[in-house]
Design an enzyme around this catalytic site. Structure first.
Site, PDB file in Angstrom:
ATOM      1  N   ASP A  61       6.846  -2.891  -0.074  1.00  0.00           N
ATOM      2  CA  ASP A  61       7.683  -3.757   0.747  1.00  0.00           C
ATOM      3  C   ASP A  61       8.235  -4.827  -0.195  1.00  0.00           C
ATOM      4  O   ASP A  61       7.507  -5.703  -0.662  1.00  0.00           O
ATOM      5  CB  ASP A  61       6.846  -4.381   1.865  1.00  0.00           C
ATOM      6  N   TRP A  75       1.749 -10.636   5.012  1.00  0.00           N
ATOM      7  CA  TRP A  75       2.625  -9.496   5.299  1.00  0.00           C
ATOM      8  C   TRP A  75       1.989  -8.165   4.931  1.00  0.00           C
ATOM      9  O   TRP A  75       2.194  -7.159   5.630  1.00  0.00           O
ATOM     10  CB  TRP A  75       3.979  -9.688   4.615  1.00  0.00           C
ATOM     11  N   LYS A 103      16.821 -11.920   3.369  1.00  0.00           N
ATOM     12  CA  LYS A 103      16.385 -12.827   2.307  1.00  0.00           C
ATOM     13  C   LYS A 103      17.449 -12.959   1.216  1.00  0.00           C
ATOM     14  O   LYS A 103      17.905 -14.054   0.916  1.00  0.00           O
ATOM     15  CB  LYS A 103      15.091 -12.325   1.673  1.00  0.00           C
TER      16      LYS A 103
END
Length: 366
Positions: free
Chosen positions: A175, A109, A199
């Protein structure tokens, strides 16, 4: 392939996202979908500019601030686009044309964040780790960098920052999609944090952006109005119709976290869950976790089996037990158990027991 309804085992999801939602929150949602607060309207039918939804949004922000211990000089935005959109929107809002940003690349990511940022700004790699967090004393942040970006939890790879460095005045941007609200955060260490909601905050469609006041007001000309952070602060996240249902559901999740005892209690719970699986891995002499212990994630436990065929067999056997969504990320493979806040300890215990049983059965066949 769907799990047959005749499966005698209770279904447990270890999905990376959208992740599990607590049963009591789902019960509240079912009620409010039919009739919100006795109004005769579904929660889906409230006007976004009306007093009812304004109250929902304001209460969600208040609860988020309380749970995070957020200082008053940070603004909270409820935006759209997912974290992936903000890979480009962060530099568009924080940097002028020609400015440089430093990035720390630690997995799938963060690499995605780098590739998207390069579309709109000069990117300097301050450090790069291969299945490990690079030691802080090896980081080389660019002179004059507008910010330094990290991904606090690499959900695909299974590694997590358990501390962050001081950067001598360079704003730290993170992030936190995978681990926001899974543990306390010292926001004095950060300039901007962003996180998709699917999430630990409910469902897809909402991205929370938390930004320090002094970083606002620098959006480049041409930045679309819904993605201009300063404009959205001014309009209270209502330049356009906000992701209303996702904000409502986030509010329900925040109340649930408060009932659990707040983030300190949640962090202890998540550590117990991840430790149980890592213990099962370490004691098996069958499973392998490639991440050093100091950098292992407490929310995404990734491991491997000896062969691809055994991995397939493991997944099929787990599915037959009602243990779902354990395939590793497509870029990594193997097994991944995502242990977000709503995954109960009982489910983790069931998975650990299955892992022990599967390893014993395989050893007997050798």
């Amino acid at each position: 392939m769907q799990v047959p309804h005749s499966n005698p085992f209770q279904i447990r999801s270890f999905a990376s996202g959208p992740a599990a939602i607590p049963a009591e929150v789902l019960a509240e949602v079912r009620r409010d979908l039919a009739d919100w607060s006795g109004s005769g309207l579904s929660i889906l039918e409230l006007p976004f500019a009306g007093a009812e939804f304004t109250e929902i949004q304001d209460e969600a922000e208040t609860d988020l601030r309380l749970l995070l211990g957020l200082p008053p000089h940070f603004r909270v935005l409820f935006l759209q686009g997912g974290a992936s959109a903000h890979f480009s929107l962060v530099p568009l809002n924080l940097l002028s044309e020609g400015d440089v940003a430093s990035y720390v690349e630690t997995g799938y990511w963060s690499a995605r964040a780098v590739s998207q940022a390069r579309r709109v700004c000069a990117v300097h790699i301050a450090a790069r780790g291969q299945r490990a967090i690079p030691p802080f004393d090896t980081w080389r942040v660019a002179n004059g960098a507008g910010y330094c970006h990290i991904t606090t939890n690499e959900a695909a790879d299974g590694l997590q920052f358990h501390d962050v460095p001081e950067l001598n005045g360079v704003p730290l941007v993170a992030d936190m999609t995978a681990d926001l609200l899974t543990r306390p955060v010292d926001f004095a260490r950060y300039g901007l944090v962003y996180a998709s909601a699917q999430k630990n905050l409910g469902t897809a469609g909402l991205t929370v952006v938390i930004v320090r006041d002094d970083l606002l007001g620098h959006a480049r000309p041409g930045t679309p109005a819904p993605f201009d952070y300063a404009l959205q602060v001014k309009e209270r996240s209502r330049v356009n119709t906000p992701p209303m249902f996702a904000i409502y559901l986030m509010g329900r999740m925040l109340k649930w976290l408060q009932r659990l005892g707040g983030l300190a209690a949640v962090a202890e719970r998540n550590l117990r869950k991840s430790s149980r699986l890592y213990d099962a891995i370490e004691s098996s002499e069958f499973y392998v976790c490639p991440i050093p212990r100091r950098d292992r994630s407490n929310v995404n436990v990734c491991f491997r089996l000896p062969t691809a065929s055994l991995t397939t067999e493991f997944l099929e056997a787990a599915r037959s037990r009602g243990l779902l969504h354990l395939s590793g990320h497509h870029s990594v493979g193997g097994i991944r158990a995502s242990l977000y806040n709503a995954v109960p300890e009982e489910a983790v215990e069931l998975l650990a027991g299955f892992m022990d049983e599967f390893a014993r059965a395989c050893r007997k066949r050798v």
